[in-house]
Write an enzyme that holds these catalytic residues in place. Structure first.
Site, short mmCIF file in Angstrom:
data_model
loop_
_atom_site.label_atom_id
_atom_site.label_comp_id
_atom_site.label_asym_id
_atom_site.label_seq_id
_atom_site.Cartn_x
_atom_site.Cartn_y
_atom_site.Cartn_z
N GLU A 88 -14.76 -5.44 1.39
CA GLU A 88 -15.98 -5.97 2.04
C GLU A 88 -17.05 -6.25 0.98
O GLU A 88 -17.83 -7.20 1.12
CB GLU A 88 -16.47 -4.98 3.11
N HIS A 115 -14.53 -2.24 -2.88
CA HIS A 115 -14.00 -2.40 -1.51
C HIS A 115 -13.96 -3.88 -1.16
O HIS A 115 -14.84 -4.65 -1.57
CB HIS A 115 -14.89 -1.62 -0.53
N ASN A 144 -14.03 6.33 5.03
CA ASN A 144 -15.11 5.39 4.67
C ASN A 144 -15.87 5.04 5.93
O ASN A 144 -15.35 4.34 6.80
CB ASN A 144 -14.47 4.13 4.04
N GLY A 203 -9.51 -2.96 9.40
CA GLY A 203 -10.28 -3.16 10.63
C GLY A 203 -9.60 -4.09 11.62
O GLY A 203 -10.23 -4.54 12.58
N SER A 234 -6.27 0.21 8.66
CA SER A 234 -5.89 0.61 10.03
C SER A 234 -5.01 1.85 10.07
O SER A 234 -4.08 1.93 10.87
CB SER A 234 -5.24 -0.57 10.77
N LYS A 265 -18.51 3.17 6.18
CA LYS A 265 -19.16 1.85 6.13
C LYS A 265 -20.62 1.98 6.59
O LYS A 265 -21.26 2.97 6.26
CB LYS A 265 -18.38 0.84 6.97
N GLU A 294 -5.60 -1.56 -0.42
CA GLU A 294 -6.08 -1.92 0.91
C GLU A 294 -5.85 -3.41 1.14
O GLU A 294 -6.70 -4.24 0.79
CB GLU A 294 -7.57 -1.61 1.02
C1 PEP Z 1 -11.62 0.70 5.01
O1 PEP Z 1 -12.72 0.38 5.35
O2 PEP Z 1 -11.44 1.02 3.83
C2 PEP Z 1 -10.52 0.68 5.99
C3 PEP Z 1 -9.30 0.91 5.56
O3 PEP Z 1 -10.85 0.44 7.29
P1 PEP Z 1 -9.89 0.61 8.59
O4 PEP Z 1 -9.19 1.93 8.48
O5 PEP Z 1 -10.83 0.56 9.76
O6 PEP Z 1 -8.92 -0.53 8.58
#
Ligand code: PEP
Length: 280
Positions: free
Chosen positions: A122, A120, A34, A198, A238, A36, A192
């Site tokens: 976000e 998601h 992803n 992040g 992460s 973003k 997630e």
């Molecule tokens: C994501 O944006 O779905 C995500 C898991 O980000 P990150 O791997 O940076 O934590």
């Protein structure tokens, strides 16, 4: 080949889910990136040029990249050349209309995408996404022939307050509301935990496995046992080259949704090739 471990999961409520002992996993792994709000068209071209050579001989998993809308068409062309798929990061549930700034499922399909992320964290936290809008977006995506990757997960406060299972249950029940087994079949779920996105703070493999098993049980209750057995459940939060192997060793973890580490072709490739590095 990944093997399922013997596991007779304790079950809340009245549904009983069990795995057969040491049978091969029926699920093909997926590694999805992803991006973003990162990468221009030039960045997208550079990424695919760098990723392509890393993928020679990689056949063990499906690979998906979710670029921003502006790069979807070009990314889909480049992805096609190297045998991988492209996903949008969001969509509007209406087919067309006066919705300034929005993009429909049909437009995303027209740009060459095969998937779309939905829900998601976000989008939920910053743009007012709800379980109800997630459900409408899933239906719109399915109608257009897109495979939804539906993101769910608890916040840190919810985990610390002992609410993790209740949150997952609510997001699944309302997000998947009314879907038949056939409608559910192209859907992937991405677990997630918001506290891991992040932040550099990955869920331990054990915490991830616990949540994935709970989600799989939930799919069994909401859709069917067959759907639960086939459902691909990705972990996101992460994920990096140095923690993917432990996560993928978990029996209910079928892949990863990768944010930060998917921006760099080398680190994304190292995640994709985790089984090879294990053999070396
Ligand atoms: C994501 O944006 O779905 C995500 C898991 O980000 P990150 O791997 O940076 O934590």
């Amino acid at each position: 080949m990944r093997m399922m471990r013997t596991s007779f999961l304790a079950h809340s409520q009245d549904h009983h889910w069990r795995y057969s002992s040491l049978s091969p996993s029926p699920r093909r792994p997926v590694i999805a990136g992803n991006w973003k709000m990162y990468k221009t068209l030039a960045d997208t071209e550079a990424f695919f040029a760098a990723l392509g050579p890393h993928l020679s001989g990689v056949t063990q998993c499906d690979i998906v990249i979710a670029p921003p809308f502006t790069a979807l068409r070009r990314a889909a062309e480049l992805a096609n050349e190297i045998g991988i798929a492209v996903s949008a990061q969001d969509l509007h549930w209406e087919r067309e209309g006066a919705f300034t700034g929005a993009i429909s499922a049909g437009m995303i399909r027209d740009a060459g995408c095969r998937h779309t992320l939905i829900g998601h964290s976000e989008r939920r936290q910053l743009f007012g996404e709800t379980d109800e809008s997630v459900n409408k977006k899933i239906r719109a995506a399915l109608l257009a022939g897109l495979g939804p990757i539906v993101c769910i997960g608890e916040t840190l406060a919810e985990r610390e307050g002992g609410q993790t299972e209740a949150v997952l249950e609510r997001q699944l029940t309302q997000g998947l509301s009314g879907l038949t087994e056939d409608e559910f079949s192209p859907i992937m779920i991405a677990y997630e935990p918001v506290w891991a996105i992040g932040t550099g703070r990955t869920a331990t493999p054990e915490i991830a496995q616990q949540a994935h098993a709970y989600i799989r049980q939930g799919i069994g209750r909401l859709v069917s046992d067959g759907a639960a057995e086939k459902a691909r459940i990705l972990y996101g939060g992460s994920v990096k080259p140095d923690n993917i192997r432990g996560l993928m060793a978990q029996p209910d973890l079928d892949g990863a949704l990768v944010g930060g580490a998917s921006l760099d072709a080398n680190s994304f490739a190292a995640i994709i090739r985790y089984e090879r590095s294990e053999a070396q």
